[in-house]
Design an enzyme around this catalytic site. Sequence first.
Site, PDB file in Angstrom:
ATOM      1  N   LYS A  32      25.167  15.320  69.111  1.00 58.38           N
ATOM      2  CA  LYS A  32      25.586  14.010  69.626  1.00 58.38           C
ATOM      3  C   LYS A  32      26.041  14.078  71.090  1.00 58.38           C
ATOM      4  O   LYS A  32      25.620  13.273  71.927  1.00 58.38           O
ATOM      5  CB  LYS A  32      26.705  13.478  68.732  1.00 58.38           C
ATOM      6  CG  LYS A  32      27.516  12.346  69.285  1.00 58.38           C
ATOM      7  CD  LYS A  32      28.569  11.912  68.313  1.00 58.38           C
ATOM      8  CE  LYS A  32      29.709  12.885  68.180  1.00 58.38           C
ATOM      9  NZ  LYS A  32      30.640  12.888  69.307  1.00 58.38           N
ATOM     10  N   THR A  33      26.910  15.043  71.393  1.00 59.26           N
ATOM     11  CA  THR A  33      27.447  15.151  72.759  1.00 59.26           C
ATOM     12  C   THR A  33      26.336  15.471  73.755  1.00 59.26           C
ATOM     13  O   THR A  33      26.307  14.948  74.873  1.00 59.26           O
ATOM     14  CB  THR A  33      28.539  16.235  72.824  1.00 59.26           C
ATOM     15  OG1 THR A  33      29.548  15.937  71.859  1.00 59.26           O
ATOM     16  CG2 THR A  33      29.166  16.304  74.201  1.00 59.26           C
ATOM     17  N   ASP A 218      31.144   6.558  72.383  1.00 63.09           N
ATOM     18  CA  ASP A 218      31.137   7.722  71.494  1.00 63.09           C
ATOM     19  C   ASP A 218      31.995   7.412  70.262  1.00 63.09           C
ATOM     20  O   ASP A 218      32.899   6.570  70.324  1.00 63.09           O
ATOM     21  CB  ASP A 218      31.705   8.928  72.250  1.00 63.09           C
ATOM     22  CG  ASP A 218      31.494  10.238  71.504  1.00 63.09           C
ATOM     23  OD1 ASP A 218      30.701  10.266  70.539  1.00 63.09           O
ATOM     24  OD2 ASP A 218      32.127  11.242  71.886  1.00 63.09           O
ATOM     25  N   GLN A 249      31.354   9.846  58.869  1.00 63.25           N
ATOM     26  CA  GLN A 249      32.564  10.466  59.412  1.00 63.25           C
ATOM     27  C   GLN A 249      33.588   9.423  59.848  1.00 63.25           C
ATOM     28  O   GLN A 249      34.440   9.695  60.694  1.00 63.25           O
ATOM     29  CB  GLN A 249      32.207  11.383  60.581  1.00 63.25           C
ATOM     30  CG  GLN A 249      31.318  12.551  60.193  1.00 63.25           C
ATOM     31  CD  GLN A 249      31.076  13.509  61.340  1.00 63.25           C
ATOM     32  OE1 GLN A 249      31.994  14.195  61.821  1.00 63.25           O
ATOM     33  NE2 GLN A 249      29.841  13.588  61.810  1.00 63.25           N
TER      34      GLN A 249
END
Length: 724
Positions: A32-33, A218, A249
Amino acid sequence: MKLKNVLNEAQREAVEFISAPSMIVAGAGSGKTRVLTYKIAYLIDQGYEPESILALTFTNKAAQEMKERIKKLVGTKANKLWMGTFHSILARILRVEATKLGYEPNFSIYDREDSVSLVSNIMQTFNVNLEKLNASSVQHKISFLKNQMILPDEFAKHMAKTTIDRKIADIYKEYNIRLKENNSMDFDDLLLKPIQLFNTHLRILQKYRKQFKFILVDEFQDTNRAQYEILKLLTTSRVKICVVGDDAQSIYGWRGADIKNMLDFEKDFLKAKVFRLEQNYRSTKKILSAADFVIKNNHDQIKKTLWTENNDGDQLTIMRCSDEKDEAYQIAKQIQNEVAARKISFKDIAILYRINSQSRALEEALRREKIPYKIIGGIEFYRRKEIKDLIAYLRVLANQNDEESLLRIMNYPQRGIGNTSIGKMIAFARKLNISLFTTMARIFEVIEVKERIQKNVKQFKILLDKYIDLKDKLSLAELSSALIDELGILRMYKEENTPDSLARYDNVQELLGGIQQFARDHKGATIYDFLAEVSLLTGADQFDNKDNTVTLMTIHSAKGLEFPLVFISGCEEDIFPLNPKFDEDSRIAEERRLFYVAITRAEEKVFMTYARSRYRFGEVAYQSRSRFLEELDPQTIHELNGAGIRKGGRKRKAFYDELYQESFDDFNQERRSLRVGSRVVHDIFGRGKILRIEGQGDMQKVTVNFETKGSKTLLVKFAKLKLV
């Protein structure tokens, strides 16, 4: 940019799509990052000015790390990005636009402890029975209402049905009034006030719509209603948005996060495109399969199937233990075994738990086995008493209306201004509708206050006036150093010469060093710049993996982190999931997501432990293992009967009891110091919660609301309170 060389096909498609709203559903460990980093770099490469890109994260640490990565791709252009947490970016906007809302730009930002203190003061003013209603729970309720964008009048009119709710409504209304009088905002106001600003000042909204051409978010699954509203206000057909998150999550519902924001994104943002990142780069196949089996028991979710090219890996181990001491001992022994057998470092290991109170037995076992460790999520540096006291001085220098900070330092260091005198000063201020700071200048008019104390107040006011005048003449480092020196704080702690006072001495020195470093890193920085920075630091910004130590933390604190070896302790009903019999299905779904997060922190190996009995709430409770253990893929798990005490017989038990006979009073970890909200046990009065802490050293007193004996004020030195 040659994205084919650094991204897989799904990642590359997500990065290159910039023509309409998009949502990237990024499974655990799917990069993701990396995708966010390259997408921002790609936008700049495609001609977007860096200052037109707004990137919102959930921790300052994440923002800083991402900016450093982007800098390696695009150079110093990255410095012009609007990148930071929701709270820090919106605070930056509010500093500029504060006067439109009736605030001064130097407003203070209250953390949770400040807010609880303000609520407590209001409850005393209203003569609210603290035994039935405590300040911490009221503050939590107010915070939750603000996150849901429910203001006092609406709550009072439509939702306050019970007597307690009506009291909370009155406190909530007064709380907001006091904040405004103090020229202060709490963390939740940093989200609410921009909405108010944009809705009432269309030109300002247009200004920021023109400023930002692309918005990236994010951890989108953790946004609350207010954050989502801000995104909708800023996004137009001209302003594009890309959100990244994982509904599996979403673990912050208890503080207002709304998973519906992610589930409804396609309805709210027309022509939105959804991308799925399903390749996991972190964990073994068995870890991924185990986690997938559990999370599939949740119904409301975005469908995805994680897969990995990593090896099969070891089975996940479930360890049965006798009690919490045995659990801690077994974990310590397994750590020693794994370090020896696998040649891993202590820093490769994390022990996760659902609630903070689980850490005590774990810490004792690690200390006894001489295993180095650190705790994430204890008392953060800027939340320690002596640091908050000194920060309060700086806040008063910056904002004289900040009554909570002024109350905090009125008698620190001790100058003979007691609570009774302070109460009379507050009453005088309320009667004349003036600030407490102004009242200090008129202290001789407060005839109920003794002449000796009036003189002390006058001297204190002279001290503050001196440094208020100096704050624009001295550098930030010079101002702080001179103030602390004149207060005699360092001398006081050194002369006390106790382990506690010397630790506080070191902390003050560290604060001075931190201020100097901040001044070096930010040329021309002012007291306002420093306070804006530290007021927005959170526990999640603490973690670094430089020291070779085992990491202990709650699962919430572990989100976003990864370790080769992970222990998940306390896998029992009523602990994990927490109190399921009182909770609705949505809460169990969130607890299951939390369990999913815990498993997916691991790269190579997972141990899950549960105890047959556990000392809870002052008595031994017999536990049943967590339902989540039963939901794991049977092909991925291996069961181990730890139960060290029962197997070892009397000799082993005697040794074990001796091992843990050390009193918790001697447990010298500063993070375990008493604080407002701590739960404690007293030998006579039983179990209770700390409502207030006053004084220091031998004269420190605590007010505790005991479950069966009501509210008591005790001298800490003699109370022998045990933290639960």
